[in-house]
Design a protein around this motif. Structure first.
Motif, PDB file in Angstrom:
ATOM      1  N   ASN A 152      47.100  65.461  38.278  1.00 15.51           N
ATOM      2  CA  ASN A 152      47.645  65.801  39.206  1.00 15.51           C
ATOM      3  C   ASN A 152      47.636  64.766  40.282  1.00 15.51           C
ATOM      4  O   ASN A 152      46.587  63.584  40.599  1.00 15.51           O
ATOM      5  N   SER A 153      48.446  63.986  39.940  1.00 11.80           N
ATOM      6  CA  SER A 153      48.983  62.190  40.347  1.00 11.80           C
ATOM      7  C   SER A 153      47.909  61.463  39.697  1.00 11.80           C
ATOM      8  O   SER A 153      46.747  60.555  40.347  1.00 11.80           O
ATOM      9  N   PRO A 154      47.350  61.128  38.412  1.00  2.00           N
ATOM     10  CA  PRO A 154      46.904  60.522  37.706  1.00  2.00           C
ATOM     11  C   PRO A 154      46.519  58.804  38.114  1.00  2.00           C
ATOM     12  O   PRO A 154      47.511  58.155  38.399  1.00  2.00           O
ATOM     13  N   PHE A 155      45.106  58.552  38.479  1.00  4.04           N
ATOM     14  CA  PHE A 155      45.385  57.286  38.249  1.00  4.04           C
ATOM     15  C   PHE A 155      45.262  56.727  37.191  1.00  4.04           C
ATOM     16  O   PHE A 155      44.209  55.775  36.540  1.00  4.04           O
ATOM     17  N   TYR A 156      45.958  55.950  36.702  1.00  7.75           N
ATOM     18  CA  TYR A 156      46.272  55.209  35.321  1.00  7.75           C
ATOM     19  C   TYR A 156      46.709  54.199  36.177  1.00  7.75           C
ATOM     20  O   TYR A 156      46.332  52.879  34.625  1.00  7.75           O
ATOM     21  N   ASP A 157      46.765  53.483  36.824  1.00  3.82           N
ATOM     22  CA  ASP A 157      47.746  52.044  36.998  1.00  3.82           C
ATOM     23  C   ASP A 157      47.146  52.259  38.383  1.00  3.82           C
ATOM     24  O   ASP A 157      46.673  52.169  39.710  1.00  3.82           O
ATOM     25  N   PHE A 158      45.908  50.509  38.883  1.00  8.14           N
ATOM     26  CA  PHE A 158      46.165  50.780  40.236  1.00  8.14           C
ATOM     27  C   PHE A 158      47.531  49.945  41.202  1.00  8.14           C
ATOM     28  O   PHE A 158      48.567  49.268  40.533  1.00  8.14           O
ATOM     29  N   LYS A 164      49.009  40.755  41.351  1.00  6.74           N
ATOM     30  CA  LYS A 164      47.703  40.709  41.390  1.00  6.74           C
ATOM     31  C   LYS A 164      47.175  41.159  40.014  1.00  6.74           C
ATOM     32  O   LYS A 164      45.718  41.342  39.765  1.00  6.74           O
ATOM     33  N   LYS A 165      47.665  42.961  39.424  1.00 12.22           N
ATOM     34  CA  LYS A 165      47.390  43.391  38.514  1.00 12.22           C
ATOM     35  C   LYS A 165      46.781  42.179  36.918  1.00 12.22           C
ATOM     36  O   LYS A 165      45.989  42.585  36.473  1.00 12.22           O
ATOM     37  N   LYS A 166      47.813  41.010  37.209  1.00 14.57           N
ATOM     38  CA  LYS A 166      47.378  40.097  36.448  1.00 14.57           C
ATOM     39  C   LYS A 166      46.675  39.087  36.618  1.00 14.57           C
ATOM     40  O   LYS A 166      45.817  38.462  35.220  1.00 14.57           O
ATOM     41  N   LEU A 167      46.774  38.692  37.513  1.00  9.48           N
ATOM     42  CA  LEU A 167      45.662  37.641  37.764  1.00  9.48           C
ATOM     43  C   LEU A 167      44.593  37.842  37.826  1.00  9.48           C
ATOM     44  O   LEU A 167      43.159  37.827  37.847  1.00  9.48           O
ATOM     45  N   ALA A 168      44.450  39.041  39.667  1.00  8.77           N
ATOM     46  CA  ALA A 168      43.291  38.868  40.222  1.00  8.77           C
ATOM     47  C   ALA A 168      42.422  40.438  39.914  1.00  8.77           C
ATOM     48  O   ALA A 168      41.345  39.837  39.292  1.00  8.77           O
ATOM     49  N   TYR A 227      38.996  49.581  35.778  1.00 11.09           N
ATOM     50  CA  TYR A 227      39.841  48.675  35.189  1.00 11.09           C
ATOM     51  C   TYR A 227      40.123  49.131  33.210  1.00 11.09           C
ATOM     52  O   TYR A 227      40.644  49.198  32.943  1.00 11.09           O
ATOM     53  N   GLU A 228      38.689  48.742  33.433  1.00  7.15           N
ATOM     54  CA  GLU A 228      38.452  49.182  31.583  1.00  7.15           C
ATOM     55  C   GLU A 228      38.609  50.384  31.327  1.00  7.15           C
ATOM     56  O   GLU A 228      39.360  50.718  29.964  1.00  7.15           O
ATOM     57  N   ALA A 229      38.962  51.647  31.854  1.00  5.20           N
ATOM     58  CA  ALA A 229      39.068  52.443  31.208  1.00  5.20           C
ATOM     59  C   ALA A 229      41.286  52.543  31.779  1.00  5.20           C
ATOM     60  O   ALA A 229      41.321  53.004  30.136  1.00  5.20           O
ATOM     61  N   GLN A 230      41.589  52.506  32.498  1.00  5.42           N
ATOM     62  CA  GLN A 230      43.183  51.656  32.406  1.00  5.42           C
ATOM     63  C   GLN A 230      43.413  51.307  30.729  1.00  5.42           C
ATOM     64  O   GLN A 230      44.656  51.563  30.998  1.00  5.42           O
ATOM     65  N   LYS A 231      42.725  50.279  31.117  1.00  2.00           N
ATOM     66  CA  LYS A 231      43.062  49.831  29.591  1.00  2.00           C
ATOM     67  C   LYS A 231      43.464  50.325  28.040  1.00  2.00           C
ATOM     68  O   LYS A 231      44.034  49.854  27.874  1.00  2.00           O
ATOM     69  N   GLU A 232      42.946  51.349  28.521  1.00  2.74           N
ATOM     70  CA  GLU A 232      42.748  52.481  27.176  1.00  2.74           C
ATOM     71  C   GLU A 232      43.929  53.179  27.475  1.00  2.74           C
ATOM     72  O   GLU A 232      45.027  53.464  26.162  1.00  2.74           O
ATOM     73  N   ILE A 233      44.062  53.864  28.731  1.00  2.00           N
ATOM     74  CA  ILE A 233      45.617  54.601  28.716  1.00  2.00           C
ATOM     75  C   ILE A 233      46.622  53.343  28.763  1.00  2.00           C
ATOM     76  O   ILE A 233      47.360  54.371  27.966  1.00  2.00           O
ATOM     77  N   HIS A 234      46.741  52.126  28.881  1.00  2.00           N
ATOM     78  CA  HIS A 234      47.799  51.461  28.885  1.00  2.00           C
ATOM     79  C   HIS A 234      48.614  51.400  27.234  1.00  2.00           C
ATOM     80  O   HIS A 234      49.226  50.652  27.084  1.00  2.00           O
TER      81      HIS A 234
END
Length: 320
Positions: A152-158, A164-168, A227-234
């Motif tokens: 239900n609306s999973p948090f797959y990315d900020f 901001k995603k690329k630099l910050a 962030y570390e968990a999302q990198k795997e999802i991506h």
């Protein structure tokens, strides 16, 4: 099947709801517990659901539990360590260094559900819980109980601009490894909880200490762990069970309380959910819910009725 009984006690949600405290080895902050909440269906069943809440959240969605009960499932939900029922006085709310820390309570909950006579579990998660449950399913491809995943609306990315995603984000994550307790502005939309709570502008009753109206700053450890968990999802993880990913039709950013706050996702960007939901590998369904809130089951009555109709139609189609 031999079933094992556990010492549940009455839960704060009232009649039919029970809770069980799960104890774990001390972590970097000391004593650790989680809480398993149970609501059994009227008739004995071998089918169950295990629900995992989101960030700044806990389980209170009684209507969801009762919908599952009515469709022949025993309902279980976890309050993860340092959240809701499980928060202990010495702990910082929601504090985590790695999302894999939650594997301990998910595994223990599934063990208990199996001991209580169930052979089939729908693993379910909302927002951060959707990210956590997706990775748990991917990391445990041969788990004997998990037969489906519902997010239900999973948090797959900020939800932030691309620069901001690329630099910050990488820099914040790296800083979070060295200074995990440093805090950073959360940028969460201030109208979300207002749109939900019955004493504000919503219809739901929940504890505003456990699900706070505002949360202006987050620990960098949380940003790093997500962030570390999302990198795997991506990368597009393999999920070996049927998966249903639901999301609202659009995201908005209301500066004042208005209809958008009551009919859209104001927390995550739904385009990211669609993008990375579709990168998962397996038997996958990504589904739009018109006028859905971030937590789809807390949307307006006709909207959440559609959520349940589509969910149980999908489960029936998958013979689950």
């Amino acid at each position: 099947m031999i079933t094992q009984s556990h010492e549940y006690k009455p839960d704060v949600l009232g009649a039919g709801y029970e809770q069980l405290t799960l104890n774990f080895p001390d972590d970097y902050d000391g004593k650790v517990t989680a809480t398993l909440v149970r609501k059994k269906a009227d008739q004995p069943t071998q089918k169950a659901v295990l629900y995992i809440h989101g960030f700044i959240d806990y389980f209170f969605q009684k209507e969801m539990a009762e919908q599952f009960n009515q469709h022949g499932y025993d309902f279980y939900a976890l309050d993860l360590r340092k959240y809701g029922r499980s928060h202990l006085a010495h702990q910082k709310y929601y504090y985590v260094l790695n999302l894999n820390e939650y594997d301990a309570e998910i595994t223990e909950a599934l063990n208990i559900i199996g001991q209580e006579g169930h052979s089939s579990v729908v693993l379910s998660g909302h927002s951060t819980g959707g990210l956590t449950s997706t990775l748990y399913a991917a990391h445990h491809p041969k788990h004997p109980l998990i037969k489906a995943l519902w997010c239900n609306s999973p948090f797959y990315d900020f939800n932030m601009p691309l620069w901001k995603k690329k630099l910050a984000l990488p820099k914040l994550s790296a800083l979070g490894k060295r200074l995990p307790k440093l805090q950073f502005p959360s940028e969460l939309n201030k109208w979300y909880v207002t749109s939900l709570h019955k004493d504000l502008k919503g219809e739901w009753d929940f504890d505003l200490e456990w699900k706070k109206k505002t949360y202006p700053k987050v620990y960098l450890s949380f940003i790093r762990s997500i962030y570390e968990a999302q990198k795997e999802i991506h990368t597009g993880v393999q999920v070996n069970i049927p998966a249903l990913i639901m999301h609202s039709h659009k995201t908005t950013y209301p500066k004042k309380f208005n209809q958008d706050a009551q009919t859209t996702d104001v927390i995550l960007e739904v385009k990211d959910i669609i993008k990375y939901g579709n990168k998962l590998q397996g038997d996958l369904t990504v589904m739009t819910i018109q006028n859905g809130l971030h937590d789809l089951v807390l949307s307006a009555p006709p909207v959440r009725a559609e959520v349940y109709q589509k969910l149980f139609e999908w489960l029936a189609l998958k013979d689950l």
